[in-house]
Structure formats: structure tokens, C-alpha cells
Scaffold this active site. Structure first.
Site, PDB file in Angstrom:
ATOM      1  CD  GLU A  68     131.959  52.257  94.964  1.00 10.68           C
ATOM      2  OE1 GLU A  68     131.389  51.437  94.144  1.00 10.68           O
ATOM      3  OE2 GLU A  68     131.361  53.168  95.235  1.00 10.68           O
ATOM      4  CG  ASP A  94     135.198  60.575  91.122  1.00  9.64           C
ATOM      5  OD1 ASP A  94     135.229  60.201  89.943  1.00  9.64           O
ATOM      6  OD2 ASP A  94     134.322  61.560  91.433  1.00  9.64           O
ATOM      7  CG  ASP A 116     125.573  55.434  90.290  1.00 12.68           C
ATOM      8  OD1 ASP A 116     125.218  54.258  90.894  1.00 12.68           O
ATOM      9  OD2 ASP A 116     126.367  55.907  91.355  1.00 12.68           O
ATOM     10  CG  ASP A 152     118.156  47.217  85.185  1.00  5.13           C
ATOM     11  OD1 ASP A 152     118.875  48.275  85.535  1.00  5.13           O
ATOM     12  OD2 ASP A 152     117.074  47.301  85.740  1.00  5.13           O
ATOM     13  CB  THR A 191     126.918  42.804  89.118  1.00  4.13           C
ATOM     14  OG1 THR A 191     125.714  43.456  88.813  1.00  4.13           O
ATOM     15  CG2 THR A 191     127.756  42.720  87.585  1.00  4.13           C
ATOM     16  CD  GLU A 194     124.299  40.216  84.973  1.00  5.86           C
ATOM     17  OE1 GLU A 194     125.307  40.545  85.482  1.00  5.86           O
ATOM     18  OE2 GLU A 194     124.296  39.353  84.155  1.00  5.86           O
TER      19      GLU A 194
HETATM   20  C1  LIG Z   1     124.680  51.182  90.898  1.00  2.00           C
HETATM   21  S1  LIG Z   1     126.027  50.908  91.644  1.00  2.00           S
HETATM   22  C2  LIG Z   1     126.492  49.257  90.904  1.00  2.00           C
HETATM   23  C3  LIG Z   1     127.459  48.277  91.531  1.00  2.00           C
HETATM   24  C4  LIG Z   1     127.977  47.041  90.792  1.00  2.00           C
HETATM   25  N1  LIG Z   1     129.075  47.344  89.662  1.00  2.00           N
HETATM   26  C5  LIG Z   1     127.010  46.160  90.476  1.00  2.00           C
HETATM   27  O1  LIG Z   1     126.770  45.927  89.205  1.00  2.00           O
HETATM   28  O2  LIG Z   1     126.387  45.388  91.363  1.00  2.00           O
HETATM   29  C6  LIG Z   1     127.135  51.765  90.872  1.00  2.00           C
HETATM   30  C7  LIG Z   1     128.535  51.896  91.818  1.00  2.00           C
HETATM   31  O3  LIG Z   1     129.396  52.812  90.682  1.00  2.00           O
HETATM   32  C8  LIG Z   1     129.942  53.826  91.885  1.00  2.00           C
HETATM   33  N2  LIG Z   1     130.379  54.861  91.160  1.00  2.00           N
HETATM   34  C9  LIG Z   1     129.733  55.773  90.428  1.00  2.00           C
HETATM   35  N3  LIG Z   1     130.552  56.648  89.971  1.00  2.00           N
HETATM   36  C10 LIG Z   1     131.789  56.381  90.152  1.00  2.00           C
HETATM   37  C11 LIG Z   1     132.760  57.022  90.027  1.00  2.00           C
HETATM   38  N4  LIG Z   1     133.105  58.138  89.357  1.00  2.00           N
HETATM   39  N5  LIG Z   1     134.148  56.308  90.490  1.00  2.00           N
HETATM   40  C12 LIG Z   1     133.943  55.363  91.200  1.00  2.00           C
HETATM   41  N6  LIG Z   1     132.792  54.778  91.552  1.00  2.00           N
HETATM   42  C13 LIG Z   1     131.809  55.392  91.094  1.00  2.00           C
HETATM   43  C14 LIG Z   1     128.765  53.952  92.925  1.00  2.00           C
HETATM   44  O4  LIG Z   1     129.423  54.238  93.937  1.00  2.00           O
HETATM   45  C15 LIG Z   1     128.054  52.679  93.167  1.00  2.00           C
HETATM   46  O5  LIG Z   1     128.756  51.801  94.160  1.00  2.00           O
END
Ligand SMILES: C[S@@+](CC[C@H](N)C(=O)[O-])C[C@H]1O[C@@H](n2cnc3c(N)ncnc32)[C@H](O)[C@@H]1O
Length: 213
Positions: A68, A94, A116, A152, A191, A194
Site C-alpha cells: 500500500e 509504491d 485506482d 466495479d 474487500t 467490494e
Molecule cells: C480504491 S483503493 C482499494 C483498496 C482495496 N484493494 C479494496 O478493494 O478495498 C486502491 C488502493 O490502492 C493503493 N494504490 C494505488 N496505486 C498504488 C501503487 N502504485 N502502489 C501501492 N498502492 C497503490 C491506493 O493508495 C489505495 O489504497
């Protein structure tokens, strides 16, 4: 995702035993981190960690690592851990740098959940399902390893499906309505996102990738 800054999260993460602080140091030796030879599975963008924590409790003979980017989110995942959770670690980084942390063949399976969307075209390569990220996963995933992605977001999913053609992977399974697909729902672990979006009536899309045969 809009982020609320959680005061003290950086410090709490720095002191937490469930966090791998120097992931590059373990490249090629994750079996020593876990103290066993069990398969290692990653969730990239694990957010608040419900999916991976639940999965790790259902499968104590599999090792899990959650990746994360943000401390304010990761802290919520760490709050879920207790002392019996010895087959799961998290790291704040990252995922662009994931190949610095795992050697070839070291990862058994990869999970991408509700990534994202990065809606602007010029940001396409930041999407975790882009060809650039698939090439990174190719470097660390076992030959028979799988990538599972659910969302979704139809635009993101369509993009993800198109990107597969530009990668060493192929679609092994796909559904455009996971929660009404008896076969693909077997063993489904929800999740946080989800739960939220399916309760609003949104269909959930999912693919599973394997290497091209
Ligand atoms: C929309 S959230 C979904 C969280 C979880 N997977 C869920 O389904 O409930 C997307 C997560 O991915 C993380 N994220 C996005 N790009 C990332 C990257 N390059 N490296 C690590 N984490 C990342 C964001 O910070 C965020 O917490």
C-alpha cells in the site's frame, strides 16, 4: 481515492511488527521472512487490508504480503492484525518498485482489487493493470502463477482486458457479474470497496490471468 491524513500513522507504521520496512533486503529470501517455504501471494493496493487479512486467516499455510502506498490507509490494515497473524505482512511502498523486492518466480499469485482508475489517458501507465505493470508482474510471478483482478469500474475493466493482449498473459477466466457467477464466486473474499459498491447494486467484474500457453 480521497485521503484523510491520519495523525501519527507514519510513526505507528515505523514501530509495527507487521510491517516490512526494508523490502529490498528480502528480495530472493522471503522464505526466511516467513520462516517456511509456503507460497507467497501479494495484494497490490491493499488499502485497509480486510481482503488480505481475512484470506490469510482462512489459509494459514499460505503467506501474504499487502502493498500500500499511503500510511494513512495502511494504518487501518495494521489495526486489524493480532498476534496469531504470522502469515501476513504489509509494506508501505509504491508498487512501481515491486521488482526491487521480489526475485524471479518468488510470487505465487497476485491480487488487484478495486484499483485506482487514473481516468486521464496520460496517466494510463499508473493503472495497476497496465501493460507496464503486467510486465513487472511477469518478472516476479511463478511460471504457473495467476493474477486476479476485480473492480466495479467498467472503463477500467475494459482497459485492463485490452492490456492483456499487450502482455505475456492470457485470460483464464472472466465474469461481468461476479456476485451472480456461482463458479467464480466460490471462495470469494470481499474487500472493503467490494462491500461498499456491491451493496449499492453495482456489478463486480473479475478476470483471472495466467501466462500465455
Ligand atoms: C480504491 S483503493 C482499494 C483498496 C482495496 N484493494 C479494496 O478493494 O478495498 C486502491 C488502493 O490502492 C493503493 N494504490 C494505488 N496505486 C498504488 C501503487 N502504485 N502502489 C501501492 N498502492 C497503490 C491506493 O493508495 C489505495 O489504497
Amino acid at each position: 481515492m480521497r485521503l484523510k491524513n491520519v495523525k501519527g500513522s507514519r510513526e505507528a507504521i515505523a514501530a509495527h511488527p507487521g510491517v516490512i520496512h526494508d523490502p529490498e533486503a528480502h528480495k530472493g529470501s522471503w522464505k526466511d521472512v516467513f520462516g517456511n517455504n509456503n507460497p507467497v501471494r501479494l495484494e497490490i493496493g491493499c488499502g485497509k487490508g480486510r481482503f488480505l487479512t481475512d484470506l490469510s486467516r482462512e489459509n494459514r499455510d499460505i503467506n501474504y504480503v499487502g502493498v500500500e502506498k499511503y500510511s494513512s490507509v495502511l494504518i487501518r490494515a495494521l489495526e486489524k492484525l493480532d498476534e496469531e497473524d504470522v502469515n501476513i505482512f504489509f509494506m508501505r511502498m509504491d508498487a512501481e518498485n515491486i521488482c526491487d523486492c521480489f526475485a524471479e518466480d518468488e510470487v505465487d499469485r497476485l491480487y488487484l482489487n478495486f484499483s485506482d482508475p487514473w481516468p486521464k489517458d496520460r496517466h494510463a501507465k499508473r493503472r495497476l493493470e497496465s501493460r507496464q505493470f503486467l510486465a513487472r508482474y511477469d518478472r516476479i510471478l511463478k511460471k504457473d502463477g495467476l493474477i486476479e483482478f476485480k473492480t466495479d469500474n467498467r472503463l477500467l475493466f475494459d482497459f485492463a482486458v485490452e492490456e492483456v493482449a499487450e502482455s505475456p498473459f492470457e485470460i483464464a477466466e472472466i465474469t461481468y457479474d461476479l456476485h451472480h457467477d456461482e463458479k467464480m464466486m466460490q471462495g470469494n473474499v470481499m474487500t472493503e470497496y467490494e462491500e461498499k459498491f456491491s451493496s449499492m447494486g453495482n456489478p463486480i467484474f473479475k478476470y483471472i490471468l495466467r501466462r500465455k500457453s
